[in-house]
Design a protein around this motif. Structure first.
Motif, PDB file in Angstrom:
ATOM      1  N   ALA A  13       3.787  -0.610  -0.597  1.00 58.38           N
ATOM      2  CA  ALA A  13       2.842  -1.309  -1.440  1.00 58.38           C
ATOM      3  C   ALA A  13       1.958  -1.840  -0.477  1.00 58.38           C
ATOM      4  O   ALA A  13       1.085  -2.249  -0.302  1.00 58.38           O
ATOM      5  N   LEU A  14       3.230  -2.648   0.247  1.00 65.48           N
ATOM      6  CA  LEU A  14       2.630  -3.705   1.332  1.00 65.48           C
ATOM      7  C   LEU A  14       1.437  -3.425   2.555  1.00 65.48           C
ATOM      8  O   LEU A  14       1.004  -4.151   2.787  1.00 65.48           O
ATOM      9  N   LEU A  15       1.706  -2.491   2.704  1.00 61.01           N
ATOM     10  CA  LEU A  15       1.713  -1.983   4.242  1.00 61.01           C
ATOM     11  C   LEU A  15       0.407  -0.868   3.707  1.00 61.01           C
ATOM     12  O   LEU A  15      -0.572  -1.151   4.357  1.00 61.01           O
ATOM     13  N   GLU A  50      -2.598 -21.956   8.503  1.00 60.61           N
ATOM     14  CA  GLU A  50      -1.688 -22.110   7.080  1.00 60.61           C
ATOM     15  C   GLU A  50      -3.134 -22.179   6.112  1.00 60.61           C
ATOM     16  O   GLU A  50      -2.873 -20.906   4.620  1.00 60.61           O
ATOM     17  N   GLU A  51      -4.473 -21.739   6.315  1.00 60.12           N
ATOM     18  CA  GLU A  51      -4.909 -21.536   5.778  1.00 60.12           C
ATOM     19  C   GLU A  51      -4.844 -20.262   5.972  1.00 60.12           C
ATOM     20  O   GLU A  51      -5.170 -19.077   4.657  1.00 60.12           O
ATOM     21  N   ALA A  52      -4.317 -19.346   6.979  1.00 56.59           N
ATOM     22  CA  ALA A  52      -5.257 -17.662   6.912  1.00 56.59           C
ATOM     23  C   ALA A  52      -3.790 -17.367   6.238  1.00 56.59           C
ATOM     24  O   ALA A  52      -4.171 -16.528   5.859  1.00 56.59           O
ATOM     25  N   ALA A  53      -3.124 -17.991   6.410  1.00 61.40           N
ATOM     26  CA  ALA A  53      -1.503 -17.320   5.431  1.00 61.40           C
ATOM     27  C   ALA A  53      -1.661 -17.279   3.911  1.00 61.40           C
ATOM     28  O   ALA A  53      -1.139 -16.586   2.760  1.00 61.40           O
ATOM     29  N   ARG A  54      -2.760 -18.880   4.137  1.00 64.08           N
ATOM     30  CA  ARG A  54      -2.649 -19.406   2.321  1.00 64.08           C
ATOM     31  C   ARG A  54      -3.761 -17.337   1.397  1.00 64.08           C
ATOM     32  O   ARG A  54      -3.484 -17.228   0.756  1.00 64.08           O
ATOM     33  N   ALA A  55      -4.457 -17.514   2.862  1.00 67.93           N
ATOM     34  CA  ALA A  55      -5.641 -16.035   2.179  1.00 67.93           C
ATOM     35  C   ALA A  55      -4.919 -14.297   2.354  1.00 67.93           C
ATOM     36  O   ALA A  55      -4.476 -14.196   0.672  1.00 67.93           O
ATOM     37  N   GLU A  56      -3.175 -14.595   3.120  1.00 71.14           N
ATOM     38  CA  GLU A  56      -2.933 -12.975   3.020  1.00 71.14           C
ATOM     39  C   GLU A  56      -1.552 -13.721   1.213  1.00 71.14           C
ATOM     40  O   GLU A  56      -1.529 -12.619   0.453  1.00 71.14           O
ATOM     41  N   ALA A  57      -1.209 -14.935   1.321  1.00 68.28           N
ATOM     42  CA  ALA A  57      -0.614 -14.723   0.353  1.00 68.28           C
ATOM     43  C   ALA A  57      -1.143 -14.506  -1.017  1.00 68.28           C
ATOM     44  O   ALA A  57      -0.438 -13.855  -2.207  1.00 68.28           O
ATOM     45  N   ALA A  58      -2.360 -14.611  -1.141  1.00 72.49           N
ATOM     46  CA  ALA A  58      -3.087 -14.817  -2.617  1.00 72.49           C
ATOM     47  C   ALA A  58      -3.355 -12.584  -2.508  1.00 72.49           C
ATOM     48  O   ALA A  58      -3.714 -12.961  -3.241  1.00 72.49           O
ATOM     49  N   ARG A  59      -3.324 -12.210  -1.153  1.00 69.55           N
ATOM     50  CA  ARG A  59      -3.235 -10.719  -1.299  1.00 69.55           C
ATOM     51  C   ARG A  59      -2.246 -10.188  -1.900  1.00 69.55           C
ATOM     52  O   ARG A  59      -1.407  -9.560  -2.757  1.00 69.55           O
ATOM     53  N   ILE A  60      -1.054 -10.858  -1.628  1.00 65.51           N
ATOM     54  CA  ILE A  60       0.494 -10.417  -2.035  1.00 65.51           C
ATOM     55  C   ILE A  60       0.915 -10.374  -2.579  1.00 65.51           C
ATOM     56  O   ILE A  60       1.259  -9.829  -3.758  1.00 65.51           O
ATOM     57  N   GLU A  61       0.133 -11.536  -3.672  1.00 67.57           N
ATOM     58  CA  GLU A  61       1.043 -11.968  -4.895  1.00 67.57           C
ATOM     59  C   GLU A  61       1.242 -11.088  -5.397  1.00 67.57           C
ATOM     60  O   GLU A  61       1.072 -10.393  -7.051  1.00 67.57           O
ATOM     61  N   PRO A  62      -0.284 -10.463  -5.906  1.00 64.90           N
ATOM     62  CA  PRO A  62      -0.570  -9.347  -7.554  1.00 64.90           C
ATOM     63  C   PRO A  62       0.167  -8.349  -7.480  1.00 64.90           C
ATOM     64  O   PRO A  62       0.313  -7.541  -8.014  1.00 64.90           O
ATOM     65  N   VAL A  63       0.244  -7.823  -5.987  1.00 66.73           N
ATOM     66  CA  VAL A  63       0.666  -6.837  -5.720  1.00 66.73           C
ATOM     67  C   VAL A  63       2.129  -6.345  -6.206  1.00 66.73           C
ATOM     68  O   VAL A  63       2.357  -6.128  -7.149  1.00 66.73           O
ATOM     69  N   LEU A  64       3.162  -8.060  -5.798  1.00 65.94           N
ATOM     70  CA  LEU A  64       4.640  -8.140  -6.082  1.00 65.94           C
ATOM     71  C   LEU A  64       4.326  -8.584  -7.415  1.00 65.94           C
ATOM     72  O   LEU A  64       5.477  -7.925  -8.182  1.00 65.94           O
ATOM     73  N   LYS A  65       3.488  -8.837  -8.241  1.00 68.57           N
ATOM     74  CA  LYS A  65       3.633  -8.760  -9.672  1.00 68.57           C
ATOM     75  C   LYS A  65       2.978  -7.649 -10.190  1.00 68.57           C
ATOM     76  O   LYS A  65       3.994  -7.414 -11.395  1.00 68.57           O
ATOM     77  N   ARG A  66       2.731  -7.035  -9.974  1.00 69.73           N
ATOM     78  CA  ARG A  66       2.438  -5.298 -10.663  1.00 69.73           C
ATOM     79  C   ARG A  66       3.906  -5.415 -10.392  1.00 69.73           C
ATOM     80  O   ARG A  66       4.329  -3.911 -11.362  1.00 69.73           O
ATOM     81  N   ALA A 106      13.184  -1.841  -1.310  1.00 66.60           N
ATOM     82  CA  ALA A 106      12.391  -2.249  -0.678  1.00 66.60           C
ATOM     83  C   ALA A 106      11.702  -1.058   0.514  1.00 66.60           C
ATOM     84  O   ALA A 106      10.366  -1.933   0.757  1.00 66.60           O
ATOM     85  N   GLU A 107      12.313   0.216   0.199  1.00 67.10           N
ATOM     86  CA  GLU A 107      10.871   0.809   0.182  1.00 67.10           C
ATOM     87  C   GLU A 107       9.640   1.395  -0.724  1.00 67.10           C
ATOM     88  O   GLU A 107       8.947   1.188   0.351  1.00 67.10           O
ATOM     89  N   SER A 108       9.965   0.966  -2.104  1.00 57.39           N
ATOM     90  CA  SER A 108       8.669   1.034  -2.805  1.00 57.39           C
ATOM     91  C   SER A 108       7.936  -0.008  -2.361  1.00 57.39           C
ATOM     92  O   SER A 108       6.232  -0.630  -2.493  1.00 57.39           O
TER      93      SER A 108
END
Length: 175
Positions: A101-103, A70-86, A95-97
């Motif tokens: 961006a996430l890759l 769960e701790e590892a997943a929360r760390a990855e979620a924190a990395r993904i959130e700003p990308v999705l916000k942008r 889907a392709e964009s």
């Protein structure tokens, strides 16, 4: 303002008076007792006390995550959130964009599960007849996922265990 059946908002003079229900005095139950599940027939943890809720909906309940996962997943979620916000701010939810961006965060593009690297990324376009957007699932560990979406109206990132039949994505229907 009140909410009624079907999640509809009501304001004004009708908001103060509750709508009659099957258990209200206007509609007494045939037995003279309040309507509802039979005593002893209520399943704990069910949404409305329905019997067999967990049995009938077990496929929709994610498995437990270990605290380390769960701790590892929360760390990855924190990395993904700003990308999705942008992406959402830029009105980019195809889907392709989103995948591109996430890759760039170092995830593997859909493939077999592995504990190596930063996790396997799955990206799915929403049904074109629904709200345009993309659903995202990141398999962080065998018992932990990050699930997210970005669409015209909003975006969201969450952490959950895996689902029995569908991995990181929440199942859409039953058996």
């Amino acid at each position: 303002m009140t909410l009624s059946a079907c999640n509809q908002e009501h304001t004004g003079s009708t908001a103060a008076s509750p709508a009659p229900s099957l258990s209200s005095p206007a509609f007494p139950s045939p037995s003279g007792s309040p309507a509802g599940p039979a005593p002893g027939n209520v399943e704990p943890g069910s949404h409305d006390g329905a019997p067999h809720y967990r049995e009938n909906n077990g496929f929709k309940i994610p498995k437990e995550m270990s605290s380390a996962s769960e701790e590892a997943a929360r760390a990855e979620a924190a990395r993904i959130e700003p990308v999705l916000k942008r992406l959402w701010t830029a009105k980019t939810w195809d889907a392709e964009s989103v995948r591109t961006a996430l890759l760039k965060l170092g995830y593997r593009n859909e493939g077999p599960d592995s504990e190596q690297g930063r996790g396997t990324l799955f990206v799915r376009a929403h049904d074109p007849n629904s709200n345009p957007g993309t659903s995202i699932a990141l398999n962080v560990r065998q018992d932990a996922c990050v699930t997210a979406f970005v669409q015209t109206t909003n975006y969201q990132v969450s952490v959950n265990g895996r689902f029995l039949e569908t991995g990181c994505f929440e199942p859409r229907g039953g058996h």
